[in-house]
Motif scaffolding. Sequence first.
Motif, PDB file in Angstrom:
ATOM      1  N   GLY A  57       0.794  -1.226   0.000  1.00  0.00           N
ATOM      2  CA  GLY A  57       0.000   0.000   0.000  1.00  0.00           C
ATOM      3  C   GLY A  57       0.821   1.268   0.000  1.00  0.00           C
ATOM      4  O   GLY A  57       0.468   2.249   0.663  1.00  0.00           O
ATOM      5  N   TYR A  58       1.904   1.289  -0.743  1.00  0.00           N
ATOM      6  CA  TYR A  58       2.675   2.529  -0.905  1.00  0.00           C
ATOM      7  C   TYR A  58       1.855   3.544  -1.696  1.00  0.00           C
ATOM      8  O   TYR A  58       1.212   3.199  -2.687  1.00  0.00           O
ATOM      9  N   LEU A  59       1.910   4.783  -1.295  1.00  0.00           N
ATOM     10  CA  LEU A  59       1.178   5.825  -2.003  1.00  0.00           C
ATOM     11  C   LEU A  59       1.652   5.951  -3.440  1.00  0.00           C
ATOM     12  O   LEU A  59       0.894   6.358  -4.325  1.00  0.00           O
ATOM     13  N   GLY A  73      -5.248   0.039 -19.715  1.00  0.00           N
ATOM     14  CA  GLY A  73      -6.469  -0.704 -19.460  1.00  0.00           C
ATOM     15  C   GLY A  73      -6.238  -1.959 -18.646  1.00  0.00           C
ATOM     16  O   GLY A  73      -6.987  -2.935 -18.778  1.00  0.00           O
ATOM     17  N   TYR A  74      -5.208  -1.945 -17.814  1.00  0.00           N
ATOM     18  CA  TYR A  74      -4.859  -3.103 -17.000  1.00  0.00           C
ATOM     19  C   TYR A  74      -5.447  -2.972 -15.597  1.00  0.00           C
ATOM     20  O   TYR A  74      -5.766  -1.881 -15.135  1.00  0.00           O
ATOM     21  N   SER A  75      -5.550  -4.106 -14.925  1.00  0.00           N
ATOM     22  CA  SER A  75      -6.017  -4.134 -13.544  1.00  0.00           C
ATOM     23  C   SER A  75      -4.849  -4.452 -12.617  1.00  0.00           C
ATOM     24  O   SER A  75      -3.988  -5.275 -12.949  1.00  0.00           O
ATOM     25  N   GLY A  76      -4.813  -3.788 -11.462  1.00  0.00           N
ATOM     26  CA  GLY A  76      -3.767  -4.055 -10.483  1.00  0.00           C
ATOM     27  C   GLY A  76      -4.365  -4.308  -9.109  1.00  0.00           C
ATOM     28  O   GLY A  76      -5.376  -3.707  -8.732  1.00  0.00           O
ATOM     29  N   LEU A  77      -3.745  -5.207  -8.361  1.00  0.00           N
ATOM     30  CA  LEU A  77      -4.154  -5.495  -6.988  1.00  0.00           C
ATOM     31  C   LEU A  77      -3.235  -4.742  -6.045  1.00  0.00           C
ATOM     32  O   LEU A  77      -2.024  -4.969  -6.037  1.00  0.00           O
ATOM     33  N   PHE A  78      -3.805  -3.842  -5.242  1.00  0.00           N
ATOM     34  CA  PHE A  78      -3.054  -3.099  -4.232  1.00  0.00           C
ATOM     35  C   PHE A  78      -3.393  -3.712  -2.871  1.00  0.00           C
ATOM     36  O   PHE A  78      -4.513  -3.559  -2.380  1.00  0.00           O
ATOM     37  N   SER A  79      -2.448  -4.398  -2.272  1.00  0.00           N
ATOM     38  CA  SER A  79      -2.691  -5.056  -0.982  1.00  0.00           C
ATOM     39  C   SER A  79      -2.201  -4.167   0.149  1.00  0.00           C
ATOM     40  O   SER A  79      -1.042  -3.722   0.152  1.00  0.00           O
ATOM     41  N   VAL A  80      -3.079  -3.901   1.123  1.00  0.00           N
ATOM     42  CA  VAL A  80      -2.828  -2.866   2.125  1.00  0.00           C
ATOM     43  C   VAL A  80      -2.629  -3.450   3.524  1.00  0.00           C
ATOM     44  O   VAL A  80      -3.166  -4.499   3.872  1.00  0.00           O
ATOM     45  N   ASP A 105      -7.397   7.269   1.161  1.00  0.00           N
ATOM     46  CA  ASP A 105      -6.834   6.848  -0.123  1.00  0.00           C
ATOM     47  C   ASP A 105      -7.392   5.490  -0.544  1.00  0.00           C
ATOM     48  O   ASP A 105      -7.736   5.278  -1.713  1.00  0.00           O
ATOM     49  N   ILE A 106      -7.455   4.570   0.408  1.00  0.00           N
ATOM     50  CA  ILE A 106      -7.972   3.235   0.105  1.00  0.00           C
ATOM     51  C   ILE A 106      -9.424   3.326  -0.345  1.00  0.00           C
ATOM     52  O   ILE A 106      -9.833   2.697  -1.323  1.00  0.00           O
ATOM     53  N   GLN A 107     -10.195   4.105   0.390  1.00  0.00           N
ATOM     54  CA  GLN A 107     -11.617   4.260   0.057  1.00  0.00           C
ATOM     55  C   GLN A 107     -11.787   4.847  -1.339  1.00  0.00           C
ATOM     56  O   GLN A 107     -12.658   4.413  -2.105  1.00  0.00           O
ATOM     57  N   GLU A 108     -10.950   5.814  -1.697  1.00  0.00           N
ATOM     58  CA  GLU A 108     -11.080   6.490  -2.981  1.00  0.00           C
ATOM     59  C   GLU A 108     -10.596   5.611  -4.136  1.00  0.00           C
ATOM     60  O   GLU A 108     -11.258   5.485  -5.161  1.00  0.00           O
ATOM     61  N   VAL A 109      -9.443   4.976  -3.980  1.00  0.00           N
ATOM     62  CA  VAL A 109      -8.889   4.197  -5.084  1.00  0.00           C
ATOM     63  C   VAL A 109      -9.698   2.929  -5.335  1.00  0.00           C
ATOM     64  O   VAL A 109      -9.694   2.379  -6.443  1.00  0.00           O
ATOM     65  N   GLY A 163     -16.732   0.855   3.190  1.00  0.00           N
ATOM     66  CA  GLY A 163     -17.412   0.351   2.007  1.00  0.00           C
ATOM     67  C   GLY A 163     -16.489  -0.399   1.073  1.00  0.00           C
ATOM     68  O   GLY A 163     -16.776  -0.547  -0.119  1.00  0.00           O
ATOM     69  N   VAL A 164     -15.371  -0.884   1.600  1.00  0.00           N
ATOM     70  CA  VAL A 164     -14.386  -1.610   0.798  1.00  0.00           C
ATOM     71  C   VAL A 164     -14.436  -3.088   1.156  1.00  0.00           C
ATOM     72  O   VAL A 164     -14.272  -3.453   2.325  1.00  0.00           O
ATOM     73  N   GLN A 165     -14.663  -3.932   0.157  1.00  0.00           N
ATOM     74  CA  GLN A 165     -14.702  -5.370   0.379  1.00  0.00           C
ATOM     75  C   GLN A 165     -13.520  -6.042  -0.310  1.00  0.00           C
ATOM     76  O   GLN A 165     -13.109  -5.635  -1.406  1.00  0.00           O
ATOM     77  N   SER A 166     -12.993  -7.058   0.331  1.00  0.00           N
ATOM     78  CA  SER A 166     -11.911  -7.834  -0.281  1.00  0.00           C
ATOM     79  C   SER A 166     -11.966  -9.267   0.221  1.00  0.00           C
ATOM     80  O   SER A 166     -12.148  -9.507   1.420  1.00  0.00           O
TER      81      SER A 166
END
Length: 231
Positions: A57-59, A73-80, A105-109, A163-166
């Motif tokens: 979870g680096y900024l 158009g790629y997807s990335g997994l940010f693990s916090v 930041d987590i909520q927004e991204v 409101g973030v699910q993982s």
Amino acid sequence: KGKKQSVYCINQDALRKDFQYLKDNGYNVISCKQLKDCVDGGMYLPDKAVMLTFDDGYLNNITYALPLLEEFGYSGLFSVVGDYTYYDKYGGKGGGDFIYFGWKDIQEVYKNKNVEIGLHSYSLHNTRPRLGVSKLKNESDEEYRKLFADDTQKLVDKLDELGVQSDIYAYPFGKYTKISESVLKEKGVSLTLTCNEGINHIYGRRSLYLLKRINRDATKSSLREVLKKYI
């Protein structure tokens, strides 16, 4: 950006070249959700399917990686990591390169279609007294199970407030145990990531646990050099 690269740190220009390499050589970047949907739907994965994962979870994941994910158009997994939010840009203790996502930041991204959020422990991303979620020698199975379950639930609950699910767990330092896997399955985690290097063969839901990854060692000259043992 412009900083010296290392085994675990790549700069934006090199990452752009990596993404272009994937595009030019027929790789299909998929999200964790796409992987799970293919498995649940009994569908084949696209040829040369890869996932892009960013730990801790680096900024700078937002500053430098996210614009490239959006561009390609790629997807990335940010693990916090829960505790690392204390070192955020909102007055935390961090500075320089060591600034992490805050809860805002987590909520927004999380709202970004190119990003998924992964669990990376709340307070267990440490080398002492244990390495990651390793079990201590003098710790009973019951004590260890409770500690790991409580730590995981603490992060899940905090993210839920936002409101973030993982249901994805990336093990800190790649360390895991049979008990940790059991706990995560009980909590509904459907995909776990290690730091064991290699490619994965997916045959069903059971194949989505303890997935291997390939570290992008930036001391190597190119992504092709990193992948050459697999291609």
